[in-house]
Design a protein around this motif. Structure first.
Motif, PDB file in Angstrom:
ATOM      1  N   ARG A   1      36.620  37.938  31.417  1.00 59.30           N
ATOM      2  CA  ARG A   1      37.613  37.844  32.484  1.00 59.30           C
ATOM      3  C   ARG A   1      38.353  39.183  32.530  1.00 59.30           C
ATOM      4  O   ARG A   1      39.520  39.284  32.194  1.00 59.30           O
ATOM      5  N   LEU A   2      37.642  40.214  32.915  1.00 60.22           N
ATOM      6  CA  LEU A   2      38.182  41.565  32.916  1.00 60.22           C
ATOM      7  C   LEU A   2      38.904  41.875  34.223  1.00 60.22           C
ATOM      8  O   LEU A   2      38.557  41.320  35.275  1.00 60.22           O
TER       9      LEU A   2
ATOM     10  N   THR B   1      39.514  43.758  37.622  1.00 57.80           N
ATOM     11  CA  THR B   1      38.436  44.156  38.536  1.00 57.80           C
ATOM     12  C   THR B   1      38.049  45.620  38.412  1.00 57.80           C
ATOM     13  O   THR B   1      36.909  45.983  38.693  1.00 57.80           O
TER      14      THR B   1
ATOM     15  N   LEU C   1      34.986  46.083  36.287  1.00 56.86           N
ATOM     16  CA  LEU C   1      33.784  45.341  36.645  1.00 56.86           C
ATOM     17  C   LEU C   1      32.882  46.163  37.566  1.00 56.86           C
ATOM     18  O   LEU C   1      33.369  46.899  38.421  1.00 56.86           O
TER      19      LEU C   1
ATOM     20  N   TYR D   1      31.045  44.913  39.893  1.00 61.57           N
ATOM     21  CA  TYR D   1      31.149  44.278  41.209  1.00 61.57           C
ATOM     22  C   TYR D   1      32.372  43.362  41.224  1.00 61.57           C
ATOM     23  O   TYR D   1      32.750  42.786  40.214  1.00 61.57           O
ATOM     24  N   GLU D   2      32.973  43.247  42.404  1.00 60.40           N
ATOM     25  CA  GLU D   2      34.109  42.338  42.574  1.00 60.40           C
ATOM     26  C   GLU D   2      33.665  41.017  43.181  1.00 60.40           C
ATOM     27  O   GLU D   2      34.308  39.989  42.992  1.00 60.40           O
TER      28      GLU D   2
ATOM     29  N   TRP E   1      26.414  34.871  36.853  1.00 52.57           N
ATOM     30  CA  TRP E   1      27.475  35.759  37.328  1.00 52.57           C
ATOM     31  C   TRP E   1      28.837  35.380  36.754  1.00 52.57           C
ATOM     32  O   TRP E   1      29.716  36.235  36.625  1.00 52.57           O
TER      33      TRP E   1
ATOM     34  N   LEU F   1      29.204  37.186  33.478  1.00 52.35           N
ATOM     35  CA  LEU F   1      29.524  38.604  33.661  1.00 52.35           C
ATOM     36  C   LEU F   1      30.945  38.817  34.164  1.00 52.35           C
ATOM     37  O   LEU F   1      31.409  39.961  34.253  1.00 52.35           O
ATOM     38  N   GLY F   2      31.634  37.737  34.510  1.00 50.83           N
ATOM     39  CA  GLY F   2      33.040  37.842  34.892  1.00 50.83           C
ATOM     40  C   GLY F   2      33.301  38.238  36.325  1.00 50.83           C
ATOM     41  O   GLY F   2      34.417  38.631  36.660  1.00 50.83           O
ATOM     42  N   ILE F   3      32.294  38.143  37.208  1.00 50.87           N
ATOM     43  CA  ILE F   3      32.533  38.481  38.619  1.00 50.87           C
ATOM     44  C   ILE F   3      33.488  37.440  39.204  1.00 50.87           C
ATOM     45  O   ILE F   3      33.171  36.250  39.234  1.00 50.87           O
TER      46      ILE F   3
END
Length: 306
Positions: free
Chosen positions: A196-197, A199, A202, A204-205, A254, A257-259
């Motif tokens: 949960r990074l 944005t 990341l 991608y958003e 996804w 990956l936290g998107i």
């Protein structure tokens, strides 16, 4: 940089006299002696000595991402060896500009912790500044920097030309960022599913999950409109057109990956001119009726997480 180097390098820099009790045993190859690299300063000095410098070149900054080795004595007959990563930043500066460079380094570090949203404890010990966090009864060091003045540069014969043309030894500042910073940072940005990074960290958003079981030109045009709208609003996105995964498998992939935002676009959405948006964090599900409307809404949501 090499994981081991000639012992002579550490003798010239003065590190051998100060730290040999805490270094690994010397390895002899033919007639030359080597040792596992315990620090990075001498190697940065080799980079500095690679060419001549004048006062115009200073501050001269060197950066490296390296692996260091350490050991811990478990018993009289067993020593545990382990390696750890350090990002090392070195700065060679005119003695008269030390305060200015120290302030610049302090500002960079403060900006780093502010960006990562990490609350740190700062300690000033002699000529060393330590940034750490408290976990239980332990202080975990995340970063430090040290002013070594001209002693090390004098021993290694590092010089620069002053305005008058005379030669002088620069002062040396060493800054280290430990991998503990990144593990500490990640530990607060991980849930039961995945990362949960913020944005900004990341790739991608937004991910667009394409759910299309029909080969249809109208659907392709509709999907292109959505992609164009996101691009025009400078939203970083990726379209998942995979046909080998189920919709559920795509969702899970996804989320790990936290998107933060997921768009579901299928043939039914195309017919109704709808777009389904799912918020990874709140699990909120919304339906939008136009590509322009959704781009503006996504931008507002993403701004609150940046």
């Amino acid at each position: 940089m090499f994981k081991f180097c000639s012992l002579n390098l550490y003798k010239i820099s003065g590190h051998w006299d100060h730290y040999k009790e805490n270094m690994f045993p010397v390895m002899k190859v033919d007639e030359e002696e080597f040792v596992l690299r315990p620090m990075n300063c001498p190697h940065h000095m080799l980079v500095y000595k690679n060419k001549l410098h004048s006062y115009r070149d200073l501050p001269y900054r060197v950066y490296s991402r390296v692996i260091n080795f350490n050991s811990a004595k478990i018993s009289d007959s067993f020593i545990k060896t382990f390696e750890y990563y350090i990002t090392v930043f070195a700065s060679y500066v005119e003695p008269d500009n030390i305060s200015k460079e120290l302030q610049a380094i302090s500002n960079i570090i403060s900006q780093l912790f502010c960006t990562l949203k990490v609350d740190v404890i700062r300690k000033d010990i002699n000529q060393k500044v330590i940034y750490s966090v408290n976990i239980g009864d332990d202080d975990i060091i995340l970063c430090d920097y040290t002013l070594l003045q001209s002693e090390a540069t004098h021993l290694s014969k590092l010089l620069y030309s002053e305005k008058t043309g005379s030669s002088k030894h620069p002062s040396y500042i060493s800054c280290r960022i430990y991998d503990s910073l990144f593990w500490y940072f990640l530990s607060f940005h991980f849930d039961g599913v995945g990362f949960r990074l913020p944005t900004m960290f990341l790739p991608y958003e937004v991910v667009i999950i394409s759910i299309n079981n029909h080969k249809n030109c109208a659907y392709d045009d509709y999907l292109s409109q959505i992609e164009e709208s996101l691009s025009n609003n400078k939203i970083r996105f990726i379209t998942d057109n995979s046909t080998t995964e189920t919709v559920g498998e795509k969702h899970y992939k996804w989320e790990k990956l936290g998107i933060p935002l997921r768009l579901e676009v299928g043939y039914n959405e195309c017919l109704k001119n709808n777009i389904i948006v799912i918020n990874r964090y709140t699990r909120e599900r919304k339906v939008f009726c136009s590509a322009i409307e959704i781009a503006n809404e996504l931008k507002n949501v993403l701004n609150t997480w940046s």
